[in-house]
Design a protein around this motif. Sequence first.
Motif, PDB file in Angstrom:
ATOM      1  N   TYR A   1      -2.085  -1.254  -9.368  1.00  0.00           N
ATOM      2  CA  TYR A   1      -2.456  -1.747  -8.032  1.00  0.00           C
ATOM      3  C   TYR A   1      -3.880  -1.316  -7.695  1.00  0.00           C
ATOM      4  CZ  TYR A   1      -1.808  -2.525  -2.952  1.00  0.00           C
ATOM      5  OH  TYR A   1      -1.900  -2.954  -1.645  1.00  0.00           O
ATOM      6  N   GLN A   2      -4.175  -0.053  -7.981  1.00  0.00           N
ATOM      7  CA  GLN A   2      -5.491   0.511  -7.690  1.00  0.00           C
ATOM      8  C   GLN A   2      -6.578  -0.163  -8.531  1.00  0.00           C
ATOM      9  OE1 GLN A   2      -2.657   2.186  -8.361  1.00  0.00           O
ATOM     10  NE2 GLN A   2      -2.245   3.172  -6.408  1.00  0.00           N
ATOM     11  N   ALA A   3      -6.207  -0.722  -9.687  1.00  0.00           N
ATOM     12  CA  ALA A   3      -7.158  -1.422 -10.549  1.00  0.00           C
ATOM     13  C   ALA A   3      -7.346  -2.886 -10.129  1.00  0.00           C
ATOM     14  CB  ALA A   3      -6.691  -1.352 -12.008  1.00  0.00           C
ATOM     15  N   GLY A   4      -6.637  -3.318  -9.090  1.00  0.00           N
ATOM     16  CA  GLY A   4      -6.828  -4.667  -8.571  1.00  0.00           C
ATOM     17  C   GLY A   4      -5.790  -5.684  -9.001  1.00  0.00           C
ATOM     18  N   MET A   5      -4.631  -5.232  -9.471  1.00  0.00           N
ATOM     19  CA  MET A   5      -3.588  -6.157  -9.901  1.00  0.00           C
ATOM     20  C   MET A   5      -2.798  -6.624  -8.680  1.00  0.00           C
ATOM     21  SD  MET A   5      -1.181  -5.756 -13.209  1.00  0.00           S
ATOM     22  CE  MET A   5      -0.364  -7.182 -13.889  1.00  0.00           C
ATOM     23  N   VAL A   6      -3.407  -7.563  -7.952  1.00  0.00           N
ATOM     24  CA  VAL A   6      -2.868  -8.054  -6.682  1.00  0.00           C
ATOM     25  C   VAL A   6      -3.099  -9.560  -6.563  1.00  0.00           C
ATOM     26  CG1 VAL A   6      -3.251  -5.849  -5.495  1.00  0.00           C
ATOM     27  CG2 VAL A   6      -5.020  -7.606  -5.442  1.00  0.00           C
ATOM     28  N   GLY A   7      -2.376 -10.175  -5.642  1.00  0.00           N
ATOM     29  CA  GLY A   7      -2.548 -11.590  -5.359  1.00  0.00           C
ATOM     30  C   GLY A   7      -2.096 -11.896  -3.944  1.00  0.00           C
ATOM     31  N   LYS A   8      -2.285 -13.142  -3.534  1.00  0.00           N
ATOM     32  CA  LYS A   8      -2.028 -13.561  -2.152  1.00  0.00           C
ATOM     33  C   LYS A   8      -1.141 -14.797  -2.156  1.00  0.00           C
ATOM     34  CE  LYS A   8      -4.164 -12.222   1.027  1.00  0.00           C
ATOM     35  NZ  LYS A   8      -3.806 -11.100   1.883  1.00  0.00           N
TER      36      LYS A   8
ATOM     37  N   ASP B   1       1.445 -10.795   0.257  1.00  0.00           N
ATOM     38  CA  ASP B   1       0.813 -10.336  -0.971  1.00  0.00           C
ATOM     39  C   ASP B   1       1.832 -10.175  -2.084  1.00  0.00           C
ATOM     40  OD1 ASP B   1      -2.132  -9.502  -0.171  1.00  0.00           O
ATOM     41  OD2 ASP B   1      -0.823  -8.940   1.479  1.00  0.00           O
ATOM     42  N   PHE B   2       1.334 -10.094  -3.294  1.00  0.00           N
ATOM     43  CA  PHE B   2       2.137  -9.675  -4.437  1.00  0.00           C
ATOM     44  C   PHE B   2       1.260  -8.746  -5.254  1.00  0.00           C
ATOM     45  CE2 PHE B   2       0.327 -13.805  -5.597  1.00  0.00           C
ATOM     46  CZ  PHE B   2      -0.210 -13.587  -6.855  1.00  0.00           C
ATOM     47  N   ALA B   3       1.904  -7.865  -5.996  1.00  0.00           N
ATOM     48  CA  ALA B   3       1.147  -6.857  -6.734  1.00  0.00           C
ATOM     49  C   ALA B   3       1.990  -6.256  -7.838  1.00  0.00           C
ATOM     50  CB  ALA B   3       0.701  -5.744  -5.781  1.00  0.00           C
ATOM     51  N   CYS B   4       1.308  -5.594  -8.748  1.00  0.00           N
ATOM     52  CA  CYS B   4       1.952  -4.724  -9.724  1.00  0.00           C
ATOM     53  C   CYS B   4       1.771  -3.313  -9.197  1.00  0.00           C
ATOM     54  CB  CYS B   4       1.305  -4.872 -11.101  1.00  0.00           C
ATOM     55  SG  CYS B   4       2.046  -3.767 -12.334  1.00  0.00           S
ATOM     56  N   LEU B   5       2.882  -2.629  -8.945  1.00  0.00           N
ATOM     57  CA  LEU B   5       2.809  -1.293  -8.350  1.00  0.00           C
ATOM     58  C   LEU B   5       3.009  -0.175  -9.360  1.00  0.00           C
ATOM     59  CD1 LEU B   5       4.678  -2.007  -5.001  1.00  0.00           C
ATOM     60  CD2 LEU B   5       2.231  -2.113  -5.509  1.00  0.00           C
ATOM     61  N   ILE B   6       2.980  -0.507 -10.652  1.00  0.00           N
ATOM     62  CA  ILE B   6       2.993   0.541 -11.668  1.00  0.00           C
ATOM     63  C   ILE B   6       1.778   1.427 -11.395  1.00  0.00           C
ATOM     64  CG2 ILE B   6       2.833   1.033 -14.147  1.00  0.00           C
ATOM     65  CD1 ILE B   6       5.440  -0.422 -13.405  1.00  0.00           C
ATOM     66  N   ALA B   7       1.965   2.734 -11.471  1.00  0.00           N
ATOM     67  CA  ALA B   7       0.900   3.678 -11.124  1.00  0.00           C
ATOM     68  C   ALA B   7      -0.426   3.301 -11.792  1.00  0.00           C
ATOM     69  CB  ALA B   7       1.307   5.100 -11.516  1.00  0.00           C
ATOM     70  N   GLY B   8      -1.442   3.097 -10.962  1.00  0.00           N
ATOM     71  CA  GLY B   8      -2.782   2.766 -11.420  1.00  0.00           C
ATOM     72  C   GLY B   8      -3.075   1.277 -11.480  1.00  0.00           C
TER      73      GLY B   8
ATOM     74  N   ASP C   1       0.843  -1.211   0.000  1.00  0.00           N
ATOM     75  CA  ASP C   1       0.000   0.000   0.000  1.00  0.00           C
ATOM     76  C   ASP C   1       0.875   1.258   0.000  1.00  0.00           C
ATOM     77  OD1 ASP C   1      -2.364  -1.466   0.089  1.00  0.00           O
ATOM     78  OD2 ASP C   1      -2.714  -1.142   2.229  1.00  0.00           O
ATOM     79  N   GLU C   2       1.874   1.250   0.879  1.00  0.00           N
ATOM     80  CA  GLU C   2       2.768   2.411   0.997  1.00  0.00           C
ATOM     81  C   GLU C   2       3.558   2.640  -0.293  1.00  0.00           C
ATOM     82  OE1 GLU C   2       6.733   3.489   3.558  1.00  0.00           O
ATOM     83  OE2 GLU C   2       5.124   2.419   4.600  1.00  0.00           O
ATOM     84  N   HIS C   3       4.089   1.572  -0.853  1.00  0.00           N
ATOM     85  CA  HIS C   3       4.873   1.692  -2.084  1.00  0.00           C
ATOM     86  C   HIS C   3       3.988   2.131  -3.251  1.00  0.00           C
ATOM     87  CE1 HIS C   3       8.422  -0.042  -4.548  1.00  0.00           C
ATOM     88  NE2 HIS C   3       7.791   0.856  -5.250  1.00  0.00           N
ATOM     89  N   ALA C   4       2.772   1.603  -3.326  1.00  0.00           N
ATOM     90  CA  ALA C   4       1.853   1.987  -4.408  1.00  0.00           C
ATOM     91  C   ALA C   4       1.530   3.474  -4.341  1.00  0.00           C
ATOM     92  CB  ALA C   4       0.578   1.150  -4.334  1.00  0.00           C
ATOM     93  N   ALA C   5       1.341   3.995  -3.130  1.00  0.00           N
ATOM     94  CA  ALA C   5       1.068   5.433  -2.973  1.00  0.00           C
ATOM     95  C   ALA C   5       2.264   6.258  -3.452  1.00  0.00           C
ATOM     96  CB  ALA C   5       0.740   5.745  -1.515  1.00  0.00           C
ATOM     97  N   LEU C   6       3.477   5.805  -3.146  1.00  0.00           N
ATOM     98  CA  LEU C   6       4.674   6.504  -3.624  1.00  0.00           C
ATOM     99  C   LEU C   6       4.774   6.457  -5.141  1.00  0.00           C
ATOM    100  CD1 LEU C   6       7.475   5.502  -1.107  1.00  0.00           C
ATOM    101  CD2 LEU C   6       6.628   7.796  -1.577  1.00  0.00           C
ATOM    102  N   MET C   7       4.410   5.311  -5.724  1.00  0.00           N
ATOM    103  CA  MET C   7       4.483   5.177  -7.182  1.00  0.00           C
ATOM    104  C   MET C   7       3.495   6.114  -7.883  1.00  0.00           C
ATOM    105  SD  MET C   7       6.942   3.200  -8.004  1.00  0.00           S
ATOM    106  CE  MET C   7       6.535   2.973  -9.733  1.00  0.00           C
ATOM    107  N   LEU C   8       2.361   6.399  -7.244  1.00  0.00           N
ATOM    108  CA  LEU C   8       1.431   7.365  -7.828  1.00  0.00           C
ATOM    109  C   LEU C   8       2.046   8.760  -7.847  1.00  0.00           C
ATOM    110  CD1 LEU C   8      -2.012   6.270  -6.335  1.00  0.00           C
ATOM    111  CD2 LEU C   8      -1.302   6.188  -8.742  1.00  0.00           C
ATOM    112  N   LYS C   9       2.765   9.108  -6.776  1.00  0.00           N
ATOM    113  CA  LYS C   9       3.402  10.429  -6.686  1.00  0.00           C
ATOM    114  C   LYS C   9       4.652  10.524  -7.545  1.00  0.00           C
ATOM    115  CE  LYS C   9       1.909  11.443  -1.982  1.00  0.00           C
ATOM    116  NZ  LYS C   9       2.325  11.672  -0.605  1.00  0.00           N
ATOM    117  N   PHE C  10       5.407   9.421  -7.620  1.00  0.00           N
ATOM    118  CA  PHE C  10       6.688   9.408  -8.322  1.00  0.00           C
ATOM    119  C   PHE C  10       6.740   8.217  -9.275  1.00  0.00           C
ATOM    120  CE2 PHE C  10       7.328  11.003  -3.963  1.00  0.00           C
ATOM    121  CZ  PHE C  10       7.706  12.313  -4.243  1.00  0.00           C
TER     122      PHE C  10
END
Length: 165
Positions: free
Chosen positions: A150-157, A141-148, A100-109
Amino acid sequence: MGIENRRWLLAALLSLGALGSAQAHGGEKHAGPLRKEQKAWGIAAEPRAAGRTVRFVMSDDMRFTPDRLEVRRGETLRIVVKNEGAMLHEFVLGTKAELDEHAALMLKFPNMEHDEPYMAHVPAGQQAQIVWTFNRAGEFDFACLIAGHYQAGMVGKIIVKEKQR
């Protein structure tokens, strides 16, 4: 050379080294030594340590296939991720809070540079791998943290279970 000049030169060289080892999202991974830093979800491992290979597919519908994996504590996996989409994707292991924290940073940067052994940046049509030892039980978890993405649901467990006796 004076002490101040030496300090300046040392700082400059260290900065250049840090820049040289960084990787932009989508860039090539450097060939330096593997950093084995214990994380809540495990530790990086050498490829020869992998006991089995698991494969994931990433797609432009912002999904991983499969989106769930069960492993035994202590198991070392070769995780192969293939990008069947037309855009850059990535596979990042972590805890929900850290992702979550890294995804928020990726949106900003969105052009943030980093290179960690629990991340694979995969251009369209290519594949990459992570070799990881899951030495702690729990849900990760695992996820794609490219901006947008993660927010679109590109996640797994990933469920790491205790070894059976």
